[in-house]
Design an enzyme around this catalytic site. Structure first.
Site, PDB file in Angstrom:
ATOM      1  N   ALA A  65       0.869  -1.175   0.000  1.00  0.00           N
ATOM      2  CA  ALA A  65       0.000   0.000   0.000  1.00  0.00           C
ATOM      3  C   ALA A  65       0.905   1.223   0.000  1.00  0.00           C
ATOM      4  O   ALA A  65       2.072   1.148   0.403  1.00  0.00           O
ATOM      5  CB  ALA A  65      -0.884  -0.025   1.238  1.00  0.00           C
ATOM      6  N   GLY A 108       0.808  -4.925   1.016  1.00  0.00           N
ATOM      7  CA  GLY A 108      -0.410  -4.973   0.201  1.00  0.00           C
ATOM      8  C   GLY A 108      -0.184  -5.645  -1.146  1.00  0.00           C
ATOM      9  O   GLY A 108      -1.114  -6.215  -1.726  1.00  0.00           O
ATOM     10  N   GLU A 111      -0.490  -9.224  -0.427  1.00  0.00           N
ATOM     11  CA  GLU A 111      -1.909  -9.462  -0.123  1.00  0.00           C
ATOM     12  C   GLU A 111      -2.746  -9.451  -1.404  1.00  0.00           C
ATOM     13  O   GLU A 111      -3.682 -10.236  -1.563  1.00  0.00           O
ATOM     14  CB  GLU A 111      -2.409  -8.401   0.864  1.00  0.00           C
ATOM     15  CG  GLU A 111      -1.790  -8.583   2.249  1.00  0.00           C
ATOM     16  CD  GLU A 111      -1.998  -7.387   3.165  1.00  0.00           C
ATOM     17  OE1 GLU A 111      -1.665  -6.251   2.754  1.00  0.00           O
ATOM     18  OE2 GLU A 111      -2.483  -7.566   4.290  1.00  0.00           O
ATOM     19  N   GLU A 131       5.119  -4.951   7.026  1.00  0.00           N
ATOM     20  CA  GLU A 131       4.453  -3.841   7.727  1.00  0.00           C
ATOM     21  C   GLU A 131       4.999  -3.621   9.139  1.00  0.00           C
ATOM     22  O   GLU A 131       5.041  -2.504   9.630  1.00  0.00           O
ATOM     23  CB  GLU A 131       2.941  -4.103   7.810  1.00  0.00           C
ATOM     24  CG  GLU A 131       2.194  -3.991   6.489  1.00  0.00           C
ATOM     25  CD  GLU A 131       2.135  -5.296   5.705  1.00  0.00           C
ATOM     26  OE1 GLU A 131       2.892  -6.251   6.030  1.00  0.00           O
ATOM     27  OE2 GLU A 131       1.329  -5.363   4.759  1.00  0.00           O
TER      28      GLU A 131
HETATM   29  N1  CAA Z   1       4.664   3.185  -0.711  1.00  0.00           N
HETATM   30  C1  CAA Z   1       5.073   4.328  -1.282  1.00  0.00           C
HETATM   31  N2  CAA Z   1       6.213   4.436  -1.991  1.00  0.00           N
HETATM   32  C2  CAA Z   1       6.959   3.339  -2.113  1.00  0.00           C
HETATM   33  C3  CAA Z   1       6.594   2.092  -1.550  1.00  0.00           C
HETATM   34  C4  CAA Z   1       5.372   2.047  -0.819  1.00  0.00           C
HETATM   35  N3  CAA Z   1       4.905   0.904  -0.276  1.00  0.00           N
HETATM   36  N4  CAA Z   1       7.543   1.176  -1.823  1.00  0.00           N
HETATM   37  C5  CAA Z   1       8.477   1.821  -2.563  1.00  0.00           C
HETATM   38  N5  CAA Z   1       8.123   3.112  -2.745  1.00  0.00           N
HETATM   39  C6  CAA Z   1       8.842   4.159  -3.473  1.00  0.00           C
HETATM   40  C7  CAA Z   1      10.076   4.619  -2.689  1.00  0.00           C
HETATM   41  O1  CAA Z   1       9.698   5.570  -1.713  1.00  0.00           O
HETATM   42  C8  CAA Z   1      10.913   5.198  -3.791  1.00  0.00           C
HETATM   43  O2  CAA Z   1      10.403   6.463  -4.127  1.00  0.00           O
HETATM   44  P1  CAA Z   1      11.406   7.733  -4.285  1.00  0.00           P
HETATM   45  O3  CAA Z   1      12.262   7.351  -5.463  1.00  0.00           O
HETATM   46  O4  CAA Z   1      10.486   8.862  -4.541  1.00  0.00           O
HETATM   47  O5  CAA Z   1      12.191   7.803  -3.029  1.00  0.00           O
HETATM   48  C9  CAA Z   1      10.627   4.254  -4.975  1.00  0.00           C
HETATM   49  O6  CAA Z   1       9.386   3.615  -4.674  1.00  0.00           O
HETATM   50  C10 CAA Z   1      11.696   3.195  -5.144  1.00  0.00           C
HETATM   51  O7  CAA Z   1      11.859   2.519  -3.884  1.00  0.00           O
HETATM   52  P2  CAA Z   1      13.302   2.356  -3.167  1.00  0.00           P
HETATM   53  O8  CAA Z   1      14.211   3.470  -3.541  1.00  0.00           O
HETATM   54  O9  CAA Z   1      13.015   2.134  -1.713  1.00  0.00           O
HETATM   55  O10 CAA Z   1      13.781   1.008  -3.869  1.00  0.00           O
HETATM   56  P3  CAA Z   1      14.769  -0.091  -3.258  1.00  0.00           P
HETATM   57  O11 CAA Z   1      15.059  -1.033  -4.405  1.00  0.00           O
HETATM   58  O12 CAA Z   1      15.895   0.519  -2.535  1.00  0.00           O
HETATM   59  O13 CAA Z   1      13.869  -0.880  -2.158  1.00  0.00           O
HETATM   60  C11 CAA Z   1      11.882  -1.975  -1.366  1.00  0.00           C
HETATM   61  C12 CAA Z   1      12.751  -1.602  -2.589  1.00  0.00           C
HETATM   62  C13 CAA Z   1      12.629  -2.976  -0.492  1.00  0.00           C
HETATM   63  C14 CAA Z   1      10.617  -2.629  -1.914  1.00  0.00           C
HETATM   64  C15 CAA Z   1      11.556  -0.696  -0.546  1.00  0.00           C
HETATM   65  O14 CAA Z   1      11.034   0.281  -1.429  1.00  0.00           O
HETATM   66  C16 CAA Z   1      10.540  -0.913   0.535  1.00  0.00           C
HETATM   67  O15 CAA Z   1      10.868  -1.410   1.605  1.00  0.00           O
HETATM   68  N6  CAA Z   1       9.259  -0.526   0.276  1.00  0.00           N
HETATM   69  C17 CAA Z   1       8.210  -0.569   1.267  1.00  0.00           C
HETATM   70  C18 CAA Z   1       7.712  -1.994   1.467  1.00  0.00           C
HETATM   71  C19 CAA Z   1       6.652  -1.989   2.553  1.00  0.00           C
HETATM   72  O16 CAA Z   1       6.876  -1.669   3.696  1.00  0.00           O
HETATM   73  N7  CAA Z   1       5.413  -2.374   2.159  1.00  0.00           N
HETATM   74  C20 CAA Z   1       4.271  -2.401   3.063  1.00  0.00           C
HETATM   75  C21 CAA Z   1       3.469  -1.123   2.948  1.00  0.00           C
HETATM   76  S1  CAA Z   1       2.180  -0.958   4.150  1.00  0.00           S
HETATM   77  C22 CAA Z   1       0.965  -1.998   3.601  1.00  0.00           C
HETATM   78  O17 CAA Z   1       1.046  -2.560   2.517  1.00  0.00           O
HETATM   79  C23 CAA Z   1      -0.241  -2.105   4.497  1.00  0.00           C
HETATM   80  C24 CAA Z   1      -1.193  -3.172   4.064  1.00  0.00           C
HETATM   81  O18 CAA Z   1      -1.238  -4.235   4.618  1.00  0.00           O
HETATM   82  C25 CAA Z   1      -2.135  -2.907   3.011  1.00  0.00           C
END
Ligand code: CAA
Length: 257
Positions: A65, A108, A111, A131
């Site tokens: 998400a 998400g 999911e 998360e």
């Molecule tokens: N939401 C918003 N933006 C996101 C995102 C997310 N879930 N995941 C990645 N992005 C964005 C990053 O912020 C980044 O944007 P900028 O270039 O503007 O900074 C871009 O996508 C590229 O990401 P990274 O630079 O972080 O890429 P990476 O290769 O270094 O890392 C990753 C990849 C490991 C997937 C890392 O992006 C990450 O940890 N993402 C978040 C994963 C996460 O926590 N997901 C759970 C979200 S909460 C949820 O989903 C609740 C639910 O149950 C519904």
């Protein structure tokens, strides 16, 4: 459609929805999910479509998400926006949906893949529910569907640590149907779709409904419970810290408040 690309007849009888926010690793914002829901409702009524494939790109199916959209919301904001109610409508889709997953399928994104009926994964796919690392919990079915897919012990490990697993491991635990080289994952999903598309659409629909019934009788309760707890994490300082640390690209410091 701003955040998805739709090809109604990608192959005869097979529709393709491609999540299309590549710079954000296909993070699932509210509008994207509404576009998916509206498209699925149209495809469900279209008699020319027998099977639907949902995919992302090679780097990400979806990284979760949209954290930036949620980071500073209150628990009451989350409750009122109730963005995951869209997901309930998505899971009402009658036609079979195959997720073709490459790269990240996290939070998400994992999911969403699990909400589809089958998953074809590329060797590069990574699944996880991270998360907990941003001070919250899965909110779109992870605690329920992952547990049913891989069993309690593995679900506990993945959800309580936020670890990722490889496509091979996901296959071993029964989360995905098949793992293929990255250049083949969409092709393999199409081959599976073709096989189903030749069969009676009525029987396919009824079989899907019956399989889902085997666990959905208890799913509504589980999903509602999970969602309330997910929204509740937005009352904690740790959720604000976790998500803002992500946005600001630093390590979070959790206080337990
Ligand atoms: N939401 C918003 N933006 C996101 C995102 C997310 N879930 N995941 C990645 N992005 C964005 C990053 O912020 C980044 O944007 P900028 O270039 O503007 O900074 C871009 O996508 C590229 O990401 P990274 O630079 O972080 O890429 P990476 O290769 O270094 O890392 C990753 C990849 C490991 C997937 C890392 O992006 C990450 O940890 N993402 C978040 C994963 C996460 O926590 N997901 C759970 C979200 S909460 C949820 O989903 C609740 C639910 O149950 C519904």
């Amino acid at each position: 459609m701003e955040f998805i690309k739709v090809t109604e007849q990608y192959q005869p009888g097979i529709a393709l929805i491609q999540l299309n926010r590549p710079k954000e690793l296909n993070a699932l914002n509210k509008q994207l999910m509404e576009e998916v829901r509206d498209t699925l409702q149209l495809l469900d009524k279209n008699e020319e479509v027998r099977v639907i494939i949902i995919t992302g790109d090679e780097r990400a199916f979806a990284a979760g998400a949209d954290i930036k959209q949620m980071a500073n919301k209150s628990a009451i904001d989350m409750l009122l926006i109730d963005q995951f109610s869209t997901w309930d409508q998505i899971r009402k889709t009658k036609k079979p949906i195959i997720a073709a997953v490459s790269g990240f399928a996290l939070g998400g994104g994992c999911e969403f893949a699990m909400m589809c009926d089958m998953i074809i994964a590329s060797e590069t796919a990574k699944f996880g529910q991270p998360e907990i690392k941003i001070g919250t919990i899965p909110g779109a079915g992870g605690t329920q569907r992952l547990t049913k897919a891989v069993g309690k012990a593995k679900a506990m490990e993945l959800i309580l640590t936020g670890r990722f697993i490889s496509a091979e491991e996901a296959h071993f635990y029964g989360l995905v149907n098949k793992v293929v080289p990255v250049e083949m994952y969409l092709h393999e999903a199409v081959e599976l779709a073709k096989e189903i598309a030749q069969l009676s659409p009525v029987a396919v629909q009824l079989a899907k409904e019956a399989i889902n019934r085997s666990f959905e009788t208890q799913l509504d309760e589980g999903l509602a419970f999970e969602r309330k707890n997910f929204y509740l994490t937005f009352a904690s300082a740790d959720q604000k810290e976790g998500m803002n640390a992500f946005v600001e690209k630093r390590k979070p410091s959790f206080t337990g408040r």
